[in-house]
Write a protein that holds these residues in place. Structure first.
Motif, mmCIF file in Angstrom:
data_model
loop_
_atom_site.group_PDB
_atom_site.id
_atom_site.type_symbol
_atom_site.label_atom_id
_atom_site.label_comp_id
_atom_site.label_asym_id
_atom_site.label_seq_id
_atom_site.Cartn_x
_atom_site.Cartn_y
_atom_site.Cartn_z
ATOM 1 N N VAL A 156 12.859 4.692 -13.594
ATOM 2 C CA VAL A 156 12.770 4.767 -12.134
ATOM 3 C C VAL A 156 12.256 6.158 -11.785
ATOM 4 O O VAL A 156 12.841 7.159 -12.188
ATOM 5 C CB VAL A 156 14.134 4.520 -11.473
ATOM 6 C CG1 VAL A 156 14.039 4.745 -9.964
ATOM 7 C CG2 VAL A 156 14.624 3.110 -11.767
ATOM 8 N N THR A 157 11.161 6.197 -11.054
ATOM 9 C CA THR A 157 10.585 7.477 -10.642
ATOM 10 C C THR A 157 10.509 7.492 -9.123
ATOM 11 O O THR A 157 9.909 6.602 -8.512
ATOM 12 C CB THR A 157 9.182 7.666 -11.234
ATOM 13 O OG1 THR A 157 9.267 7.591 -12.657
ATOM 14 C CG2 THR A 157 8.614 9.016 -10.834
ATOM 15 N N VAL A 158 11.121 8.504 -8.534
ATOM 16 C CA VAL A 158 11.141 8.638 -7.086
ATOM 17 C C VAL A 158 10.270 9.828 -6.713
ATOM 18 O O VAL A 158 10.552 10.964 -7.092
ATOM 19 C CB VAL A 158 12.569 8.830 -6.557
ATOM 20 C CG1 VAL A 158 12.570 8.877 -5.034
ATOM 21 C CG2 VAL A 158 13.480 7.721 -7.067
ATOM 22 N N SER A 159 9.224 9.567 -5.975
ATOM 23 C CA SER A 159 8.303 10.631 -5.571
ATOM 24 C C SER A 159 8.700 11.197 -4.216
ATOM 25 O O SER A 159 9.200 10.472 -3.349
ATOM 26 C CB SER A 159 6.879 10.090 -5.521
ATOM 27 O OG SER A 159 6.768 9.083 -4.534
ATOM 28 N N SER A 160 8.442 12.470 -4.057
ATOM 29 C CA SER A 160 8.812 13.129 -2.789
ATOM 30 C C SER A 160 7.692 13.057 -1.769
ATOM 31 O O SER A 160 6.583 12.661 -2.053
ATOM 32 C CB SER A 160 9.168 14.580 -3.070
ATOM 33 O OG SER A 160 8.089 15.240 -3.682
ATOM 34 N N ALA B 15 10.495 8.522 -1.944
ATOM 35 C CA ALA B 15 11.798 8.958 -1.468
ATOM 36 C C ALA B 15 12.165 8.183 -0.200
ATOM 37 O O ALA B 15 11.322 7.966 0.673
ATOM 38 C CB ALA B 15 11.790 10.454 -1.193
ATOM 39 N N GLY B 16 13.417 7.762 -0.149
ATOM 40 C CA GLY B 16 13.885 6.954 0.970
ATOM 41 C C GLY B 16 13.749 5.464 0.747
ATOM 42 O O GLY B 16 14.278 4.663 1.521
ATOM 43 N N GLY B 17 13.040 5.102 -0.315
ATOM 44 C CA GLY B 17 12.822 3.693 -0.619
ATOM 45 C C GLY B 17 13.953 3.072 -1.405
ATOM 46 O O GLY B 17 14.997 3.695 -1.642
ATOM 47 N N PRO C 113 14.357 12.106 -5.010
ATOM 48 C CA PRO C 113 13.661 12.513 -6.245
ATOM 49 C C PRO C 113 14.626 12.777 -7.400
ATOM 50 O O PRO C 113 14.286 12.502 -8.562
ATOM 51 C CB PRO C 113 12.919 13.779 -5.812
ATOM 52 C CG PRO C 113 12.645 13.569 -4.358
ATOM 53 C CD PRO C 113 13.870 12.859 -3.835
ATOM 54 N N GLU C 114 15.803 13.275 -7.093
ATOM 55 C CA GLU C 114 16.774 13.550 -8.160
ATOM 56 C C GLU C 114 17.375 12.293 -8.762
ATOM 57 O O GLU C 114 18.115 12.365 -9.749
ATOM 58 C CB GLU C 114 17.899 14.468 -7.653
ATOM 59 C CG GLU C 114 18.562 14.007 -6.380
ATOM 60 C CD GLU C 114 17.977 14.687 -5.145
ATOM 61 O OE1 GLU C 114 16.728 14.783 -5.053
ATOM 62 O OE2 GLU C 114 18.775 15.088 -4.263
ATOM 63 N N ASP C 115 17.056 11.132 -8.222
ATOM 64 C CA ASP C 115 17.487 9.872 -8.830
ATOM 65 C C ASP C 115 16.527 9.432 -9.942
ATOM 66 O O ASP C 115 16.772 8.435 -10.622
ATOM 67 C CB ASP C 115 17.560 8.757 -7.785
ATOM 68 C CG ASP C 115 18.647 8.985 -6.760
ATOM 69 O OD1 ASP C 115 18.393 8.754 -5.566
ATOM 70 O OD2 ASP C 115 19.764 9.400 -7.159
ATOM 71 N N THR C 116 15.469 10.171 -10.119
ATOM 72 C CA THR C 116 14.497 9.849 -11.160
ATOM 73 C C THR C 116 15.137 9.900 -12.542
ATOM 74 O O THR C 116 15.886 10.818 -12.854
ATOM 75 C CB THR C 116 13.314 10.823 -11.107
ATOM 76 O OG1 THR C 116 12.590 10.596 -9.885
ATOM 77 C CG2 THR C 116 12.366 10.621 -12.280
#
Length: 124
Positions: A120-124, A14-16, A88-91
């Motif tokens: 695309v997986t965004v981890s918190s 997240a934030g990346g 994370p919700e952009d996953t």
């Protein structure tokens, strides 16, 4: 008929940031407006952003404004989606697609050719 291949997805915190590419084969890329869509697990596919044939017009969904940037390089038959400040919700699976016109609706029904998608997986 243009064929599209997405690349650049992966796992990011997240934030990346991530930059997706959509490379087209065939002679008609520069005759098509391009769009990006995404589909989260268990949800319908939704429009994210589109860009006109010459790149002069873009349209973003509200959640993408200020964080995502679409661009294209017709000489390289490639469209890009730069995604910053990821959440994370952009996953989801991100798809590029070709259409005739970029408008504010970014509706699935208006797109005629689709890539296979990139995760695309965004981890918190």
């Amino acid at each position: 008929q243009v064929q599209l291949v997405e690349s650049g997805g992966g796992l990011v915190q997240a934030g990346g940031s991530v930059r997706l590419s959509c490379t087209a084969s065939g002679p008609t890329f520069s005759n098509n407006a391009m769009g990006w869509f995404r589909q989260a697990p268990g949800k319908e596919r939704e429009g994210v952003v589109c860009i006109s044939i010459d790149g002069g017009k873009t349209s973003y969904k509200d959640f993408a404004k200020g964080r995502f940037t679409i661009s294209r390089d017709n000489a390289k038959n490639t469209a890009y989606l730069q995604m910053n400040s990821l959440k994370p919700e952009d996953t989801g699976v991100y798809y590029c697609a070709a259409t005739y016109y970029c408008n504010d609706y970014i509706s699935i029904t208006e797109y005629i050719n689709w890539g296979q998608g990139t995760q695309v997986t965004v981890s918190s």
